[in-house]
Write a protein that holds these residues in place. Structure first.
Motif, PDB file in Angstrom:
ATOM      1  N   HIS A  64      24.156   4.501 -18.206  1.00 24.24           N
ATOM      2  CA  HIS A  64      23.404   3.961 -17.067  1.00 24.24           C
ATOM      3  C   HIS A  64      22.754   2.600 -17.338  1.00 24.24           C
ATOM      4  CE1 HIS A  64      23.979   7.982 -15.515  1.00 24.24           C
ATOM      5  NE2 HIS A  64      23.341   7.684 -14.396  1.00 24.24           N
ATOM      6  N   ILE A 108      31.490   5.807 -18.645  1.00 27.55           N
ATOM      7  CA  ILE A 108      30.639   6.583 -17.736  1.00 27.55           C
ATOM      8  C   ILE A 108      30.885   8.062 -18.020  1.00 27.55           C
ATOM      9  CG2 ILE A 108      30.045   7.061 -15.333  1.00 27.55           C
ATOM     10  CD1 ILE A 108      31.325   4.345 -14.613  1.00 27.55           C
ATOM     11  N   HIS A 110      31.076  10.750 -16.449  1.00 20.98           N
ATOM     12  CA  HIS A 110      32.030  11.525 -15.652  1.00 20.98           C
ATOM     13  C   HIS A 110      33.455  10.997 -15.754  1.00 20.98           C
ATOM     14  CE1 HIS A 110      28.403  13.276 -14.369  1.00 20.98           C
ATOM     15  NE2 HIS A 110      28.013  12.221 -13.679  1.00 20.98           N
ATOM     16  N   ASP A 129      22.887  14.900 -14.026  1.00 23.11           N
ATOM     17  CA  ASP A 129      23.401  13.844 -13.162  1.00 23.11           C
ATOM     18  C   ASP A 129      24.135  14.484 -11.996  1.00 23.11           C
ATOM     19  OD1 ASP A 129      24.094  10.653 -13.489  1.00 23.11           O
ATOM     20  OD2 ASP A 129      25.500  11.772 -12.253  1.00 23.11           O
ATOM     21  N   HIS A 131      26.428  13.562 -10.020  1.00 21.27           N
ATOM     22  CA  HIS A 131      27.881  13.381  -9.860  1.00 21.27           C
ATOM     23  C   HIS A 131      28.719  14.194 -10.834  1.00 21.27           C
ATOM     24  CE1 HIS A 131      26.383  10.028  -7.410  1.00 21.27           C
ATOM     25  NE2 HIS A 131      27.339  10.469  -6.638  1.00 21.27           N
ATOM     26  N   SER A 340      32.126   2.301 -11.039  1.00 22.27           N
ATOM     27  CA  SER A 340      31.390   3.563 -10.862  1.00 22.27           C
ATOM     28  C   SER A 340      32.255   4.791 -11.128  1.00 22.27           C
ATOM     29  CB  SER A 340      30.770   3.696  -9.469  1.00 22.27           C
ATOM     30  OG  SER A 340      31.673   4.330  -8.585  1.00 22.27           O
ATOM     31  N   ASN A 424      29.258   5.201  -4.766  1.00 21.78           N
ATOM     32  CA  ASN A 424      29.101   6.400  -3.945  1.00 21.78           C
ATOM     33  C   ASN A 424      27.834   6.463  -3.100  1.00 21.78           C
ATOM     34  OD1 ASN A 424      27.182   6.942  -6.059  1.00 21.78           O
ATOM     35  ND2 ASN A 424      28.946   7.558  -7.281  1.00 21.78           N
ATOM     36  N   ARG A 430      19.589   0.850  -3.528  1.00 20.08           N
ATOM     37  CA  ARG A 430      20.372   1.485  -4.588  1.00 20.08           C
ATOM     38  C   ARG A 430      20.967   0.452  -5.557  1.00 20.08           C
ATOM     39  NH1 ARG A 430      21.781   6.312  -7.332  1.00 20.08           N
ATOM     40  NH2 ARG A 430      23.865   6.068  -8.129  1.00 20.08           N
TER      41      ARG A 430
HETATM   42  S1  SF4 Z   1      26.899   7.570  -9.724  1.00 24.63           S
HETATM   43 FE1  SF4 Z   1      26.766   5.561 -10.612  1.00 24.63          FE
HETATM   44  S2  SF4 Z   1      24.966   5.724 -11.887  1.00 24.63           S
HETATM   45 FE2  SF4 Z   1      25.554   7.805 -11.467  1.00 24.63          FE
HETATM   46  S3  SF4 Z   1      26.914   8.368 -13.163  1.00 24.63           S
HETATM   47 FE3  SF4 Z   1      28.182   7.547 -11.525  1.00 24.63          FE
HETATM   48  S4  SF4 Z   1      28.450   5.417 -12.047  1.00 24.63           S
HETATM   49 FE4  SF4 Z   1      26.698   6.154 -13.197  1.00 24.63          FE
END
Ligand code: SF4
Lengths: 464, 213
Positions: A64, A108, A110, A129, A131, A340, A424, A430
């Motif tokens: 992040h 990242i 994910h 998190d 996501h 992202s 997203n 944001r």
């Molecule tokens: S939504 Fe954005 S900030 Fe959150 S893990 Fe995914 S890339 Fe990173």
């Protein structure tokens, strides 16, 4: 006997016990950790004098806060640096596997889970998190948790949970040429709303979902949380197995065969009962663009911003500096962000590169950047020459991280700046205080970079 | 966690739907490695006219006088009243930490996002979902009556205003117990160590690949 949904199967296979009060103790197979939501959890564990339950279940990565350029100079912002250093120190002291900032496989959280084979079908996966829903694309039960629950998992490998309801979203038919998983999920959120999935785990099915690539499926599950559902799920099929095979941490040899036998059972039974089923037709979907400050405020690129007497529309439009009735194609942009955990995988970069190949970013665009989701994605893109295509067109080619998705590092919008973003969330502020975000697919963001405004990339003559 | 006790508090109306955790506590404050100190930055982008940074002294920052929590009558609010889907977006527990640090002990909304709702309970905050007509009428009352307060009685699952009007609310029993008793959930789970261990042995036999890495 009444059939089970995929969610039921995953839930049942991780049920340690059902408590008298209706909650359950659920076993967690994989715990992913990043720098922002973990320091207080490690601190809590230390203060309570508790130890880590199962070291190998945990994998950490900073994503992040870290810079996406000049990384060799380290992290300039001292507060961000302290947070990343704290993660490193916690992982070192608890012997947790970590892909540090300098590791070629950093990325990242994910993106690297599936990429490294740390995310496997049939697992329960959690991360501090929201996501985390992304990992459901591989037939895993994956959801985001808060820091207290991060501490709970570190100390017990379990979570106290209440079972959510089952929803099936079935997307029938075929997506039109050039329509992506991002358009599909934005369309769904536009229809069911940002609270449409609250209280549910959503399984996505139907021919249009089956025909998506694994990357596309991850995009869909990633944004399930934007529809209010903590978990998104897609049944395991041959594509899933092909994707998982030979990943660094996926099982090999006899163990692979044994795992596959089990993974092949990870679909909802024919006679499974869902609490709710919603169906859509894929051929109705066009490229989508959000125009407001919530992902549900979205429309087709060919449309105008809708008229409505709903207060929330006007509030959003005031912030966005837009008006009802304005054609989406008239929206002028300042910045372009391709990246992202929603859209920074190799397929996303290929789609965007195809659009920009041989063209130039419009003079009216102040900054267009591509931030690959991980070190391996970046390397692969460079091997395919995608970096050259982007750089020649005038894009910046950055190092992996969350970047302008949430603007915790130096990558951000200034007040009033308008961005076409493949991320997203288009919430107020944001991508930077006062910044204005339009969520789109990688191809749409790429074309917007070339023109300086939104065009319909599925029209063959969009570039003229 | 402290036990949740009956209290009476001033109600502040935040008349807006879909308030996300980015609005509750903007990302720059997430860089902190502590659980406390977020109160001054709660709703930072709505509350102040300038850009806030972590560690900044907020006492001389320019206030947005239109923002509800800046109005004299709501400054000491401990109950937040709002619309649907409150707390959507990120899983950041910094959102409930900031609310708590500001002094908010109860949030009344038409509905809540799942992760946020769950995070509230881990921090001793009581989130109450009420039907929209109830929220509407409460918003009216807060606007008409300066100092409008509610008494929150969790054990009886009721809200009472100064006219003795009673509003009942629903809450799952396990959540209610956890708040009332200030339960240490991790401690509770750790009282099941043997069960978890035997589950784990069985799980390892069935899915050995999970334990290889
Ligand atoms: S939504 Fe954005 S900030 Fe959150 S893990 Fe995914 S890339 Fe990173």
């Amino acid at each position: 006997m009444i059939g089970k949904t995929l969610f039921d199967k995953l839930w049942d296979s991780h049920l340690v016990r059902e408590n008298e009060d209706g909650t359950s103790l659920l076993y967690i197979d994989r715990h992913l950790i990043h720098e922002v939501t973990s320091p207080q959890a490690f601190e809590g564990m230390r203060l309570a004098n508790r130890s880590l339950w199962r070291t190998e279940a945990n994998v950490a990565v900073p994503d992040h806060n870290i810079p996406t350029k000049d990384r060799e100079k380290g992290i300039e912002d001292p507060i961000s640096k302290l947070q990343v250093d704290t993660l490193d120190a916690n992982c070192d002291s608890f012997k947790i596997k970590e892909f540090k900032m300098s590791n070629p496989n950093q990325g990242i959280v994910h993106v690297i889970g599936p990429e490294q084979g740390l995310t496997l079908p049939g697992m329960t996966i959690v991360c501090g998190d929201s996501h985390t829903s992304t990992h459901g694309a591989l037939g895993a039960l994956a959801f985001g948790i808060g820091t207290s629950e991060v501490e709970h998992v570190l100390s017990t490998q379990c979570l106290i949970q209440q079972k959510t309801k089952n929803m099936l979203i079935k997307v029938n038919g075929e997506l039109k040429q050039g329509i992506t998983a991002k358009d599909l999920i934005l369309y769904i959120i536009g229809k069911i709303g940002t609270a449409g999935g609250t209280g549910y785990a959503i399984e996505f099915g139907g021919d249009a979902i089956k025909s998506l690539s694994m990357e596309g499926r991850m995009t869909v599950c990633n944004m399930t949380i934007e529809a209010g559902a903590r978990a998104g799920l897609i049944a395991v099929d041959q594509k899933t197995l092909d994707y998982v095979k030979d990943k660094p941490f996926s099982p090999k040899g006899a163990l692979w065969t044994e795992a596959c036998e089990y993974w092949e059972t990870l679909q909802s039974d024919e006679n499974a009962v869902f609490d709710k089923i919603i169906e859509f037709n894929a051929d109705k979907i066009n490229p989508m663009v959000t125009w407001g400050t919530s992902p549900e405020l979205v429309t087709d690129v060919e449309n105008e911003i809708p008229f409505s007497s709903n207060d929330k529309f006007q509030l959003a439009l005031n912030y966005m500096g837009l008006e009802m009735g304005m054609p989406i194609k008239n929206i002028l942009l300042d910045k372009i962000f391709i990246g992202s955990c929603t859209n920074s995988r190799i397929e996303d970069l290929r789609e965007a590169a195809k659009i920009v190949d041989g063209k130039k970013v419009s003079d009216s665009i102040k900054l267009a950047m591509v931030v690959p989701g991980s070190g391996p994605v970046k390397l692969q893109a460079e091997q395919e020459g995608l970096d050259k295509i982007f750089i020649n067109a005038g894009f910046e080619w950055r190092d992996p991280g969350c970047s302008m998705c949430l603007a915790m590092n130096a990558d951000r919008l200034e007040a009033g700046e308008r961005c076409a973003s493949t991320s997203n969330r288009n919430f107020e502020g944001r991508q930077g205080q006062g910044g204005r975000t339009h969520l789109v697919s990688p191809a749409m963001a790429a074309a917007a970079a070339i023109k300086g405004y939104f065009v319909n990339v599925t029209n063959a003559d969009w570039g003229n | 966690m402290d036990k949740f006790q009956t209290f009476t508090g001033i109600v502040a109306p935040l008349d807006r739907a879909n308030i996300d955790t980015d609005a509750i506590i903007p990302k720059q404050f997430l860089k902190s490695i502590h659980r406390t100190g977020f109160g001054p930055y709660l709703f930072d982008e709505w509350r102040y006219l300038d850009h806030g940074e972590p560690g900044q002294d907020c006492s001389d920052r320019p206030l947005n006088q239109d923002f509800v929590l800046n109005q004299e009558r709501y400054r000491n609010a401990s109950i937040l009243l709002t619309r649907e889907n409150f707390g959507c977006g990120s899983s950041r527990e910094h959102a409930p930490w900031a609310l708590l640090d500001f002094g908010i002990k109860t949030i009344i909304a038409e509905s809540f996002a799942d992760i946020f709702y769950n995070n509230c309970f881990k921090n001793g905050i009581l989130p109450i979902a009420l039907p929209s007509e109830k929220v509407e009428s409460l918003i009216e009352k807060t606007k008409l009556n300066i100092g409008f307060s509610l008494k929150v009685e969790l054990d009886k699952q009721i809200l009472i205003d100064s006219n003795e009007t009673v509003i009942p609310f629903d809450i799952e029993s396990f959540r209610k117990d956890a708040l009332l008793n200030g339960l240490d959930e991790i401690g509770l789970t750790l009282s099941r160590v043997e069960e978890i261990k035997s589950f784990e042995i069985d799980h390892l036999k069935k899915y050995p690949w999970i334990f290889k890495s």
